[in-house]
Design a protein around this motif. Structure first.
Motif, PDB file in Angstrom:
ATOM      1  N   GLY A 258      10.646  16.595 -10.210  1.00 28.43           N
ATOM      2  CA  GLY A 258      10.206  16.903 -11.568  1.00 28.43           C
ATOM      3  C   GLY A 258       9.804  15.683 -12.374  1.00 28.43           C
ATOM      4  N   GLY A 259      10.094  14.503 -11.842  1.00 24.34           N
ATOM      5  CA  GLY A 259       9.741  13.280 -12.547  1.00 24.34           C
ATOM      6  C   GLY A 259       8.330  12.833 -12.217  1.00 24.34           C
ATOM      7  N   GLU A 260       7.752  12.080 -13.135  1.00 23.41           N
ATOM      8  CA  GLU A 260       6.447  11.467 -12.914  1.00 23.41           C
ATOM      9  C   GLU A 260       6.653   9.959 -13.043  1.00 23.41           C
ATOM     10  OE1 GLU A 260       3.672  13.188 -15.683  1.00 23.41           O
ATOM     11  OE2 GLU A 260       3.700  15.112 -14.644  1.00 23.41           O
ATOM     12  N   PHE A 261       6.523   9.254 -11.928  1.00 20.07           N
ATOM     13  CA  PHE A 261       6.834   7.830 -11.873  1.00 20.07           C
ATOM     14  C   PHE A 261       5.553   7.014 -11.808  1.00 20.07           C
ATOM     15  CE2 PHE A 261      10.416  10.177 -10.276  1.00 20.07           C
ATOM     16  CZ  PHE A 261      11.474   9.587 -10.924  1.00 20.07           C
ATOM     17  N   LYS A 262       5.377   6.161 -12.791  1.00 14.80           N
ATOM     18  CA  LYS A 262       4.208   5.283 -12.813  1.00 14.80           C
ATOM     19  C   LYS A 262       4.528   4.028 -12.007  1.00 14.80           C
ATOM     20  CE  LYS A 262       2.138   7.045 -16.986  1.00 14.80           C
ATOM     21  NZ  LYS A 262       2.059   8.308 -16.405  1.00 14.80           N
ATOM     22  N   VAL A 263       3.626   3.693 -11.094  1.00 15.18           N
ATOM     23  CA  VAL A 263       3.784   2.505 -10.260  1.00 15.18           C
ATOM     24  C   VAL A 263       2.532   1.638 -10.384  1.00 15.18           C
ATOM     25  CG1 VAL A 263       5.325   3.627  -8.598  1.00 15.18           C
ATOM     26  CG2 VAL A 263       2.873   3.613  -8.170  1.00 15.18           C
ATOM     27  N   LYS A 264       2.713   0.376 -10.070  1.00 15.96           N
ATOM     28  CA  LYS A 264       1.608  -0.575 -10.140  1.00 15.96           C
ATOM     29  C   LYS A 264       1.634  -1.439  -8.898  1.00 15.96           C
ATOM     30  CE  LYS A 264      -0.356  -4.172 -13.019  1.00 15.96           C
ATOM     31  NZ  LYS A 264      -0.895  -4.174 -14.356  1.00 15.96           N
ATOM     32  N   LEU A 265       0.461  -1.665  -8.321  1.00 14.65           N
ATOM     33  CA  LEU A 265       0.305  -2.599  -7.212  1.00 14.65           C
ATOM     34  C   LEU A 265      -0.464  -3.801  -7.744  1.00 14.65           C
ATOM     35  CD1 LEU A 265      -0.719  -0.166  -4.327  1.00 14.65           C
ATOM     36  CD2 LEU A 265       1.554  -1.051  -4.871  1.00 14.65           C
ATOM     37  N   VAL A 266       0.055  -4.980  -7.471  1.00 15.70           N
ATOM     38  CA  VAL A 266      -0.574  -6.212  -7.929  1.00 15.70           C
ATOM     39  C   VAL A 266      -1.134  -6.940  -6.718  1.00 15.70           C
ATOM     40  CG1 VAL A 266      -0.215  -8.402  -9.132  1.00 15.70           C
ATOM     41  CG2 VAL A 266       1.047  -6.362  -9.857  1.00 15.70           C
ATOM     42  N   LEU A 267      -2.455  -7.106  -6.699  1.00 15.12           N
ATOM     43  CA  LEU A 267      -3.120  -7.782  -5.596  1.00 15.12           C
ATOM     44  C   LEU A 267      -3.160  -9.282  -5.890  1.00 15.12           C
ATOM     45  CD1 LEU A 267      -6.194  -5.407  -5.119  1.00 15.12           C
ATOM     46  CD2 LEU A 267      -3.885  -5.189  -4.194  1.00 15.12           C
ATOM     47  N   GLY A 268      -2.566 -10.063  -5.010  1.00 16.26           N
ATOM     48  CA  GLY A 268      -2.597 -11.513  -5.169  1.00 16.26           C
ATOM     49  C   GLY A 268      -3.899 -12.093  -4.642  1.00 16.26           C
ATOM     50  N   LYS A 269      -4.090 -13.384  -4.874  1.00 13.29           N
ATOM     51  CA  LYS A 269      -5.349 -14.033  -4.461  1.00 13.29           C
ATOM     52  C   LYS A 269      -5.525 -14.042  -2.948  1.00 13.29           C
ATOM     53  CE  LYS A 269      -3.457 -18.702  -5.117  1.00 13.29           C
ATOM     54  NZ  LYS A 269      -3.127 -19.156  -3.831  1.00 13.29           N
ATOM     55  N   ASP A 270      -4.437 -13.855  -2.177  1.00 14.73           N
ATOM     56  CA  ASP A 270      -4.523 -13.853  -0.714  1.00 14.73           C
ATOM     57  C   ASP A 270      -4.664 -12.448  -0.123  1.00 14.73           C
ATOM     58  OD1 ASP A 270      -4.286 -16.626  -0.663  1.00 14.73           O
ATOM     59  OD2 ASP A 270      -2.087 -16.518  -0.601  1.00 14.73           O
ATOM     60  N   PHE A 271      -4.770 -11.420  -0.983  1.00 21.50           N
ATOM     61  CA  PHE A 271      -4.945 -10.061  -0.503  1.00 21.50           C
ATOM     62  C   PHE A 271      -6.281  -9.958   0.232  1.00 21.50           C
ATOM     63  CE2 PHE A 271      -6.436  -5.704  -0.901  1.00 21.50           C
ATOM     64  CZ  PHE A 271      -5.331  -5.009  -0.457  1.00 21.50           C
ATOM     65  N   PRO A 272      -6.393  -9.308   1.363  1.00 17.91           N
ATOM     66  CA  PRO A 272      -5.425  -8.484   2.062  1.00 17.91           C
ATOM     67  C   PRO A 272      -4.589  -9.221   3.114  1.00 17.91           C
ATOM     68  CG  PRO A 272      -7.561  -8.131   3.038  1.00 17.91           C
ATOM     69  CD  PRO A 272      -7.741  -9.139   1.922  1.00 17.91           C
ATOM     70  N   ALA A 273      -4.770 -10.524   3.254  1.00 18.87           N
ATOM     71  CA  ALA A 273      -3.944 -11.252   4.224  1.00 18.87           C
ATOM     72  C   ALA A 273      -2.469 -11.171   3.839  1.00 18.87           C
ATOM     73  CB  ALA A 273      -4.390 -12.712   4.311  1.00 18.87           C
ATOM     74  N   ALA A 274      -2.186 -11.200   2.541  1.00 22.24           N
ATOM     75  CA  ALA A 274      -0.816 -11.073   2.036  1.00 22.24           C
ATOM     76  C   ALA A 274      -0.697  -9.708   1.348  1.00 22.24           C
ATOM     77  CB  ALA A 274      -0.517 -12.193   1.043  1.00 22.24           C
ATOM     78  N   PRO A 275       0.477  -9.093   1.414  1.00 22.30           N
ATOM     79  CA  PRO A 275       0.642  -7.766   0.812  1.00 22.30           C
ATOM     80  C   PRO A 275       0.596  -7.835  -0.712  1.00 22.30           C
ATOM     81  CG  PRO A 275       2.767  -8.600   1.513  1.00 22.30           C
ATOM     82  CD  PRO A 275       1.734  -9.582   2.001  1.00 22.30           C
ATOM     83  N   PRO A 276       0.254  -6.721  -1.334  1.00 28.51           N
ATOM     84  CA  PRO A 276       0.369  -6.670  -2.788  1.00 28.51           C
ATOM     85  C   PRO A 276       1.845  -6.600  -3.169  1.00 28.51           C
ATOM     86  CG  PRO A 276      -0.280  -4.534  -1.939  1.00 28.51           C
ATOM     87  CD  PRO A 276      -0.237  -5.476  -0.774  1.00 28.51           C
ATOM     88  N   LYS A 277       2.130  -6.856  -4.418  1.00 30.05           N
ATOM     89  CA  LYS A 277       3.487  -6.643  -4.930  1.00 30.05           C
ATOM     90  C   LYS A 277       3.501  -5.268  -5.576  1.00 30.05           C
ATOM     91  CE  LYS A 277       4.781 -11.429  -5.828  1.00 30.05           C
ATOM     92  NZ  LYS A 277       5.555 -11.591  -4.643  1.00 30.05           N
ATOM     93  N   GLY A 278       4.600  -4.554  -5.419  1.00 27.14           N
ATOM     94  CA  GLY A 278       4.711  -3.225  -5.998  1.00 27.14           C
ATOM     95  C   GLY A 278       5.776  -3.181  -7.073  1.00 27.14           C
ATOM     96  N   PHE A 279       5.488  -2.448  -8.146  1.00 25.77           N
ATOM     97  CA  PHE A 279       6.413  -2.308  -9.263  1.00 25.77           C
ATOM     98  C   PHE A 279       6.440  -0.872  -9.750  1.00 25.77           C
ATOM     99  CE2 PHE A 279       4.781  -6.614  -9.434  1.00 25.77           C
ATOM    100  CZ  PHE A 279       5.924  -7.371  -9.621  1.00 25.77           C
ATOM    101  N   PHE A 280       7.628  -0.396 -10.104  1.00 24.37           N
ATOM    102  CA  PHE A 280       7.752   0.860 -10.830  1.00 24.37           C
ATOM    103  C   PHE A 280       7.679   0.509 -12.303  1.00 24.37           C
ATOM    104  CE2 PHE A 280       8.796   3.063  -7.070  1.00 24.37           C
ATOM    105  CZ  PHE A 280       8.846   4.415  -7.355  1.00 24.37           C
TER     106      PHE A 280
END
Length: 187
Positions: free
Chosen positions: A61-83
């Motif tokens: 029943g919840g709606e959770f907002k998340v954000k992915l942050v792409l670093g300068k090395d993306f896609p070689a390095a993973p993005p960071k994820g945040f709720f």
């Protein structure tokens, strides 16, 4: 999370930006079940989505907002994820940072944003207390599931449940009433 507000558009090569653009448009047109992508046409590296809490979990029943942050090395390095929505979960720090192997040691450049969002949704179904960023939630999950469930459901109720809005007719009636009162005061 201050770095999450900085755009990386100028730091990413054009071919990476084109790939991100293609993938985000495709995700917004055909989103995975229970996930809605929010496009930011001014900043392609600002990837936000809403994940619906899966049924049968304390997040239902919840709606959770998340954000992915792409670093300068993306896609070689993973993005960071945040709720961005507060949540009580072992793999999500109180700051919102997400700990999941797909964003760490299991990252592969070809995984894509859809895969990441699905993995984050799966975390809501199957938390991993062994890699807890929120130690209190991890300990409760292992030692007293009922109490964990209650705390997580309460946080969902407080922070993630959509607030009911009054029907337009109620708002209109309230405005008419207010306008009438103003008119009466002037007379």
């Amino acid at each position: 999370m201050s770095s999450s507000s900085v755009s990386n558009v100028e730091n990413l090569p054009p071919h990476v930006l084109r790939g991100v653009s293609k993938e985000t448009v495709a995700l917004s047109q055909e989103p995975p079940e229970g996930i809605q992508l929010h496009l930011n046409y001014d900043d392609l590296t600002d990837i936000q989505a809403t994940i619906n809490g899966p049924e049968g979990t304390p997040y239902a029943g919840g709606e959770f907002k998340v954000k992915l942050v792409l670093g300068k090395d993306f896609p070689a390095a993973p993005p960071k994820g945040f709720f961005l929505t507060k949540i009580f979960h072992p793999n999500i720090a109180t700051s919102g940072e997400i700990c999941v192997n797909a964003l760490k040691k299991d990252w592969k450049p070809d995984l894509g944003l859809k895969h990441i969002l699905l993995v984050i949704k799966c975390l809501l179904i199957e938390p991993n207390p062994e890699s807890a960023l929120n130690e209190e939630a991890g300990k409760l999950l292992l030692e007293n599931y009922n109490e964990f469930h209650q705390r997580a459901a309460l946080m969902t109720e407080i922070h993630a449940k959509p607030q009911p809005t009054s029907p337009p007719s109620m708002k209109l009636k309230a405005k008419v009433r207010k306008d009438k009162k103003k008119t009466l005061k002037r007379l």
